[in-house]
Design a protein around this motif. Structure first.
Motif, PDB file in Angstrom:
ATOM      1  N   ALA A 960       0.851  -1.184   0.000  1.00  0.00           N
ATOM      2  CA  ALA A 960       0.000   0.000   0.000  1.00  0.00           C
ATOM      3  C   ALA A 960       0.890   1.238   0.000  1.00  0.00           C
ATOM      4  CB  ALA A 960      -0.917   0.004   1.221  1.00  0.00           C
ATOM      5  N   THR A 961       0.338   2.332  -0.423  1.00  0.00           N
ATOM      6  CA  THR A 961       0.960   3.653  -0.287  1.00  0.00           C
ATOM      7  C   THR A 961       0.138   4.409   0.737  1.00  0.00           C
ATOM      8  OG1 THR A 961       1.774   3.617  -2.556  1.00  0.00           O
ATOM      9  CG2 THR A 961       1.619   5.761  -1.451  1.00  0.00           C
ATOM     10  N   VAL A 962       0.793   4.800   1.820  1.00  0.00           N
ATOM     11  CA  VAL A 962       0.091   5.418   2.940  1.00  0.00           C
ATOM     12  C   VAL A 962       0.283   6.916   2.881  1.00  0.00           C
ATOM     13  CG1 VAL A 962      -0.162   5.478   5.436  1.00  0.00           C
ATOM     14  CG2 VAL A 962       0.473   3.344   4.307  1.00  0.00           C
ATOM     15  N   ASN A 963      -0.799   7.665   2.776  1.00  0.00           N
ATOM     16  CA  ASN A 963      -0.768   9.135   2.781  1.00  0.00           C
ATOM     17  C   ASN A 963      -0.856   9.584   4.231  1.00  0.00           C
ATOM     18  OD1 ASN A 963      -0.962  11.850   2.322  1.00  0.00           O
ATOM     19  ND2 ASN A 963      -2.937  11.772   1.251  1.00  0.00           N
ATOM     20  N   LEU A 964       0.175  10.244   4.691  1.00  0.00           N
ATOM     21  CA  LEU A 964       0.220  10.670   6.090  1.00  0.00           C
ATOM     22  C   LEU A 964      -0.358  12.063   6.302  1.00  0.00           C
ATOM     23  CD1 LEU A 964       3.787   9.336   6.957  1.00  0.00           C
ATOM     24  CD2 LEU A 964       1.581   8.268   7.392  1.00  0.00           C
ATOM     25  N   ALA A 965      -0.764  12.737   5.249  1.00  0.00           N
ATOM     26  CA  ALA A 965      -1.324  14.087   5.374  1.00  0.00           C
ATOM     27  C   ALA A 965      -2.653  14.018   6.107  1.00  0.00           C
ATOM     28  CB  ALA A 965      -1.505  14.706   4.001  1.00  0.00           C
ATOM     29  N   TYR A 966      -2.903  14.984   7.002  1.00  0.00           N
ATOM     30  CA  TYR A 966      -4.141  15.025   7.776  1.00  0.00           C
ATOM     31  C   TYR A 966      -4.372  16.466   8.210  1.00  0.00           C
ATOM     32  CZ  TYR A 966      -7.855  13.079  10.631  1.00  0.00           C
ATOM     33  OH  TYR A 966      -9.072  12.771  11.152  1.00  0.00           O
ATOM     34  N   PRO A 967      -5.544  16.946   8.330  1.00  0.00           N
ATOM     35  CA  PRO A 967      -5.771  18.371   8.653  1.00  0.00           C
ATOM     36  C   PRO A 967      -5.158  18.806   9.973  1.00  0.00           C
ATOM     37  CG  PRO A 967      -7.780  17.355   7.839  1.00  0.00           C
ATOM     38  CD  PRO A 967      -6.778  16.259   8.023  1.00  0.00           C
ATOM     39  N   THR A 968      -5.089  17.843  10.909  1.00  0.00           N
ATOM     40  CA  THR A 968      -4.493  18.186  12.204  1.00  0.00           C
ATOM     41  C   THR A 968      -3.379  17.203  12.495  1.00  0.00           C
ATOM     42  OG1 THR A 968      -6.112  16.846  13.356  1.00  0.00           O
ATOM     43  CG2 THR A 968      -6.645  19.185  13.104  1.00  0.00           C
ATOM     44  N   THR A 969      -2.553  17.564  13.425  1.00  0.00           N
ATOM     45  CA  THR A 969      -1.392  16.735  13.723  1.00  0.00           C
ATOM     46  C   THR A 969      -1.732  15.712  14.801  1.00  0.00           C
ATOM     47  OG1 THR A 969       0.105  18.526  13.150  1.00  0.00           O
ATOM     48  CG2 THR A 969       0.991  16.761  14.520  1.00  0.00           C
ATOM     49  N   HIS A 970      -1.379  14.440  14.539  1.00  0.00           N
ATOM     50  CA  HIS A 970      -1.604  13.351  15.498  1.00  0.00           C
ATOM     51  C   HIS A 970      -0.354  12.499  15.537  1.00  0.00           C
ATOM     52  CE1 HIS A 970      -5.935  14.099  15.956  1.00  0.00           C
ATOM     53  NE2 HIS A 970      -5.884  14.442  14.644  1.00  0.00           N
ATOM     54  N   TYR A 971       0.084  12.125  16.730  1.00  0.00           N
ATOM     55  CA  TYR A 971       1.272  11.311  16.898  1.00  0.00           C
ATOM     56  C   TYR A 971       0.847   9.872  17.258  1.00  0.00           C
ATOM     57  CZ  TYR A 971       3.536  15.837  17.113  1.00  0.00           C
ATOM     58  OH  TYR A 971       3.965  17.108  16.814  1.00  0.00           O
ATOM     59  N   GLN A 972       1.748   8.957  17.007  1.00  0.00           N
ATOM     60  CA  GLN A 972       1.564   7.530  17.345  1.00  0.00           C
ATOM     61  C   GLN A 972       0.257   6.966  16.736  1.00  0.00           C
ATOM     62  OE1 GLN A 972       2.419   6.376  21.462  1.00  0.00           O
ATOM     63  NE2 GLN A 972       3.312   8.426  21.840  1.00  0.00           N
ATOM     64  N   VAL A 973       0.026   7.352  15.490  1.00  0.00           N
ATOM     65  CA  VAL A 973      -1.161   6.855  14.793  1.00  0.00           C
ATOM     66  C   VAL A 973      -0.850   5.469  14.226  1.00  0.00           C
ATOM     67  CG1 VAL A 973      -2.796   7.251  12.927  1.00  0.00           C
ATOM     68  CG2 VAL A 973      -1.903   9.189  14.252  1.00  0.00           C
ATOM     69  N   VAL A 974      -1.719   4.471  14.543  1.00  0.00           N
ATOM     70  CA  VAL A 974      -1.564   3.102  14.050  1.00  0.00           C
ATOM     71  C   VAL A 974      -2.398   2.960  12.779  1.00  0.00           C
ATOM     72  CG1 VAL A 974      -1.835   0.645  14.562  1.00  0.00           C
ATOM     73  CG2 VAL A 974      -1.206   2.249  16.386  1.00  0.00           C
ATOM     74  N   LEU A 975      -1.711   2.671  11.688  1.00  0.00           N
ATOM     75  CA  LEU A 975      -2.360   2.615  10.377  1.00  0.00           C
ATOM     76  C   LEU A 975      -2.269   1.187   9.856  1.00  0.00           C
ATOM     77  CD1 LEU A 975      -0.776   5.885   8.992  1.00  0.00           C
ATOM     78  CD2 LEU A 975      -3.124   5.595   9.795  1.00  0.00           C
TER      79      LEU A 975
END
Length: 1009
Positions: A960-975
């Motif tokens: 997969a290609t994972v897009n890490l862009a998100y409107p707000t910043t979040h740490y330790q996100v499990v994808l």
């Protein structure tokens, strides 16, 4: 009308038969033939030769031909004119025999008659002055309307239509007009005496016979035997017409010897007078008795009896019959020499004696009485029975009771005794017109173990019948009456009944062989409404009944020991307990369509548990009873008892009773049942042999209308059992109604019966209903059974892991939650897990929680491992369920565990990151790698507005290609990444695919599941 017509037809047939036999040509005219071409010839004896006569046909002339022996036919008459019909052959020698025929000459071929044979007498009989018709009616041989009669002189008529009539006084005989001469003949005759006539076949024994040439009777001597169709005896008619022959004729008085009653051991003699009323000596050929067992003959008549003389035969009766008494008969036969005649005298006598000793009477017990029964005798010792003596024996003393014969003519006689003295023996003697006979052997009552309790709604009290059906009143005192609905306790020692005097009440009362207790009132209808359909629970603790409310039937249950009545449900009727003692079968009227049989809980609300398959139900008021073993539901339907079960939609039926079924009561041991009909009759049926005619018990006379019955039988009672049990259960039973030393066998759930005591431990029960049978065998061999169905829970709970809900998390502790379902309730849980590292196999199971009641626990999880948790549960009966499906979750590796396969990466640290570290870059094409084994992969990274993208490869395959862009910043996100269908073992590569955007990797989770 029909008899008259038959007689007329018979007379017509007789006339035709006479004509055909005597002068056959006369019959032709009767059939309307206008032209007959062939003559019919007949011969007759004359004083000078043989006469030949024939019917006139269409002929020009006739001739008579004769043949003797083997010679040819000869013309002996010459040509005779066409008007000639009779010719006399005087040339035939005396004593010779010849054949004759008549030839008619016509214009065409001659017509020849059938040949006839004749024999000329050796000497022509003389003409004399004996002229008589003497009739011996033989009345002693049996019924006849004919009378002895002798008349003369005799008048003989001319031939007419083929017949001739002989007349003397009121005697007339119509016979054939011509006979061929001396010999034997069986021909139709008509015999008249006075105003009565019979047509029959007569047997002639002709001694002498001649006719004149013009066919008139010249002389005739014969004996005729004949029996009229409506008589038994064969009469003999002696016929003499202008004869020189005399005759013998016996007169016997009396015509029948009736000896009347003769006492056994004595004899009786009677004379029989024999008189010869004929003109010739009577020669006795033989005189003897047909049987000769009871009668002896003394013959004073000798060998012959002269005309007008009399003699005496003496008959003596003495019974030699093995029974010593009875009706006896015989016949005396008197034979005449050279004659077929037999005179018969009927002998009858009745041998009488005092009655013989009968068999011992049947002594049939009820709980509190006995019925002494025996077959009814109309006669005994040859005379009418006047009555009986019942003999009682106790403690060496004898008393008697006189019993009149049954006035209704029934086949059995019985006498009831209430509360007889223990140890009493009974015997019977019969009294007839001679006197009292000897006494029968003695018989004692067997131990009372069962009876049929019954009510009739009248003040005659509660009654009981033995199993043969004879009713014996009970020795009740100060009891409330009248009684109607009725039920028996399962141990057969108490009854419940309903009284309807000033109030409608439900009562129980102890009723057993040892005594009768005081009535106990359980419940009174507040509205005086009827209480019906009583049924006592198999465990003896509760009584169900029906009573109306608001125009609809309602079912109540009340403790048998007393207490408040509980309404189960309304719009249900006819309750009957199932063998589980917790549910009822009812007629359920709560359906939108037709009523149905259903099984309901015997608790408030009457929850419906099952509907029987058969689309039928009992009509209002008809009885319904479940068999003790729960196999069948029996219910009344008009004159029939019908049966349904819980597995089939078939409705079986008994053969019809004499009237409508009013009540049903099963044998507590099952299989057979008693029914009460509207006519008050008791019938026994076999549920497994419904093609057999219902067996009617004794039909004892009873004026009142019986209402209800209950089969009481001393037996076992199985104590109450829990609603649900496990794979084994302790089942207590009460056998206090049985004899000491009784032995028991028990079986449950289809197991083989084994010896047992109370409480019986049933093992290996299966989930659902299990049938329990306890069989008791008393020391005297009597066998009783009790049944119970118990619901077993033999299956463990169905457990499941309900948390955690995630598949991967960075937390160091996982909240594991479990749950289970079970019919009997969950007692405890066992929790286990296994784990696998990011590149290794699963470990053995580890059980952090065993036999715990907790439904949650905190599980410490190590980074880089996947944990798979499963659970099982145990119910309160100890049934352990299967392990549940696993719930798997993982905790990621730190970013430091991945190798930097390219330059351009920077390692950082901060409390914001997983394990306080991160690996980041803004350049494209930068790679991190990690050797792994797994199917599930999770990327831990930072998501932010300026974050870039990273591609994940399993080997060379892009996951997969994972897009890490998100409107707000979040740490330790499990994808989570796409799950692989097969286990991947190799290098997992993270490669940045964005330029100038932040890719901040915080960890990697691997799962094998």
């Amino acid at each position: 009308m029909r008899r008259a017509r038959k007689s007329a037809l018979f007379r017509t047939a007789l006339a035709a038969a006479l004509a055909a036999i005597t002068i056959p040509f006369i019959a032709h005219a009767a059939f309307g033939e206008e032209s007959v071409t062939t003559p019919t010839a007949q011969v007759f004896p004359t004083r000078t030769g043989i006469g030949v006569t024939w019917d006139q046909v269409d002929a020009s002339a006739y001739r008579v031909e004769r043949k003797q022996g083997t010679t040819d036919w000869q013309d002996i008459s010459g040509s005779l004119t066409s008007s000639t019909t009779t010719w006399i052959d005087e040339s035939l020698a005396a004593g010779a025999t010849a054949d004759y025929r008549v030839v008619a000459t016509t214009d065409s071929e001659p017509a020849t008659s059938a040949e006839v044979k004749a024999t000329r007498a050796a000497e022509a009989p003389a003409i004399g002055d004996v002229d008589v018709l003497a009739l011996d009616a033989n009345r002693s041989a049996g019924f006849t309307w004919l009378q002895n009669q002798t008349e003369g002189p005799v008048t003989a008529s001319a031939p007419s239509d083929g017949t001739r009539t002989l007349t003397a006084g009121s005697l007339k005989l119509k016979m054939p007009a011509l006979l061929a001469g001396p010999g034997y003949y069986e021909v139709p005759i008509e015999l008249t005496q006075g105003n009565r006539t019979c047509m029959t076949t007569g047997a002639f024994r002709v001694q002498e016979l001649t006719y004149t040439p013009d066919l008139q009777l010249e002389t005739f001597a014969t004996s005729l035997g004949a029996s009229c169709p409506d008589t038994v005896a064969t009469a003999v008619l002696e016929i003499r017409y202008k004869s020189t022959n005399g005759y013998s004729l016996l007169s016997i008085t009396p015509e029948k010897l009736e000896f009347g009653r003769v006492l056994v051991g004595s004899s009786k003699s009677l004379p029989l007078t024999v008189t010869n009323t004929g003109t010739e000596r009577f020669n006795f050929s033989n005189t003897y008795l047909r049987v000769g067992t009871e009668w002896k003959l003394t013959n004073d008549c000798g060998h012959y009896l002269a005309p007008g003389a009399s003699c005496t035969l003496t008959l003596t009766f003495e019974s030699t019959n093995s029974y010593g008494y009875g009706d006896f008969s015989d016949q005396l036969w008197i034979f005449e020499s050279d004659s077929p005649r037999v005179r018969t005298v009927e002998l009858v006598a009745t041998s009488v004696s005092a009655p013989k000793a009968p068999q011992a009477p049947a002594v049939l017990p009820t709980y509190r009485g006995v019925t002494i029964a025996w077959p009814a005798w109309k006669t005994a010792g040859g005379t009418s029975v006047r009555g009986y003596f019942i003999h009682r024996y106790r403690n060496g003393q004898e008393t008697t009771q006189w019993i009149e014969p049954d006035p209704y003519g029934r086949s059995m006689v019985w006498y009831d005794e209430i509360s007889p003295q223990p140890g009493t023996e009974y015997a019977l003697s019969i009294v007839n017109e001679i006197g009292q006979g000897p006494v029968s052997p003695r018989a004692a009552s067997s131990r009372p173990t069962e009876q049929v309790a019954l009510t009739d709604g009248r003040p005659t009290e509660l009654m009981a019948a033995g199993m043969a059906g004879y009713v014996v009143p009970l020795d009740l005192r100060d009891s409330v009456t009248p009684k109607e609905a009725l039920a028996s306790a399962p141990d057969g020692r108490s009854v419940a009944y309903v009284t309807t005097n000033y109030e409608t009440s439900l009562w129980t009362q102890r009723l057993e062989p040892s005594g009768i207790g005081d009535p106990i009132k359980l419940w009174t209808s507040p509205t005086r409404a009827a209480i019906t359909h009583l049924t006592w629970s198999p465990d003896g603790t509760r009584i169900a009944f029906q009573t109306p409310e608001g125009g609809m039937p309602c079912v109540y249950v009340i403790p048998a020991a007393g207490g408040a009545a509980e309404k189960i449900a309304c719009d249900v009727a006819s309750p009957s307990w199932m063998p589980d003692a917790r549910t009822l079968v009812v007629v359920d009227r709560r359906f939108d369509g037709d009523d149905r049989f259903t099984r309901i809980q015997a608790t408030a609300g009457g929850a419906r548990l099952a509907t029987l398959p058969a689309a039928t139900a009992a009509a209002d008021g008809m009885p319904v009873r479940v068999s003790p073993d729960g196999r069948l539901v029996a219910f009344g339907s008009g004159r029939y008892v019908k049966f349904v079960d819980f597995t089939s939609d078939k409705v079986l039926s008994s053969l019809p009773l004499d009237s409508t079924v009013r009540s049903i009561s099963w044998n507590p041991a099952g299989r057979t049942l008693l029914t009460l009909s509207a006519n008050g009759q008791l019938f026994q049926l076999e549920s497994d042999n419904l093609g057999r005619e219902p067996y009617q018990l004794a039909n004892d006379y009873h004026e009142s209308q019986r209402l209800d019955i209950a089969w009481q039988r001393l037996g076992l009672t199985i104590a109450p059992t829990p609603a649900v049990v496990g794979t084994q259960a302790a089942i207590a039973f009460d056998a206090s109604a049985l004899l000491p030393g009784t032995k028991f066998t028990c079986s449950a759930g289809g197991s083989a019966a084994t010896a047992c005591t109370s409480p019986y431990t049933a093992t290996n029960l299966s989930t659902g209903e299990n049938a329990v049978t306890i069989t008791a065998t008393e020391p005297d061999g009597r066998v009783t059974k009790a049944f119970r169905t118990i619901t077993a829970d033999a299956s463990g709970p169905v457990a499941r892991v309900t948390g955690p809900a995630y598949q991967s998390a960075v937390a160091a502790t996982a909240k594991v939650t479990v749950a289970a379902t079970d019919a009997s309730g969950v007692a405890s849980y066992d929790v286990r897990y296994r784990r696998a590292s990011f590149a290794g196999a699963y470990s053995a199971y580890i059980q952090p929680g065993a036999n715990t009641t907790a439904t949650s626990m905190d599980l410490a999880v190590a980074a880089g491992y996947e944990y798979c948790v499963s659970v099982r549960a145990k119910d309160k009966f100890g049934n352990v369920g299967d392990w549940s499906a696993e719930r798997c979750f993982s905790r990621p590796l730190d970013d430091r565990s991945m190798s930097m396969a390219t330059t351009g990466w920077a390692r950082g640290s901060s409390s914001k990151f997983y394990y306080g570290t991160d690996t980041q870059t803004t350049a494209s094409g930068k790679a991190l790698t990690r050797t792994v084994q797994g199917k599930r992969f999770f990327l831990v990274a930072t998501r932010c507005p300026t974050c870039g993208a990273v591609a994940v490869y399993a080997g060379n395959k892009l996951l997969a290609t994972v897009n890490l862009a998100y409107p707000t910043t979040h740490y330790q996100v499990v994808l989570g990444l796409p799950v692989q269908s097969t286990l991947f073992s190799g290098t997992l590569t993270l490669r940045t695919v964005s330029t100038g955007k932040l890719v901040q990797v915080d960890g990697l989770a691997v799962g094998r599941s």
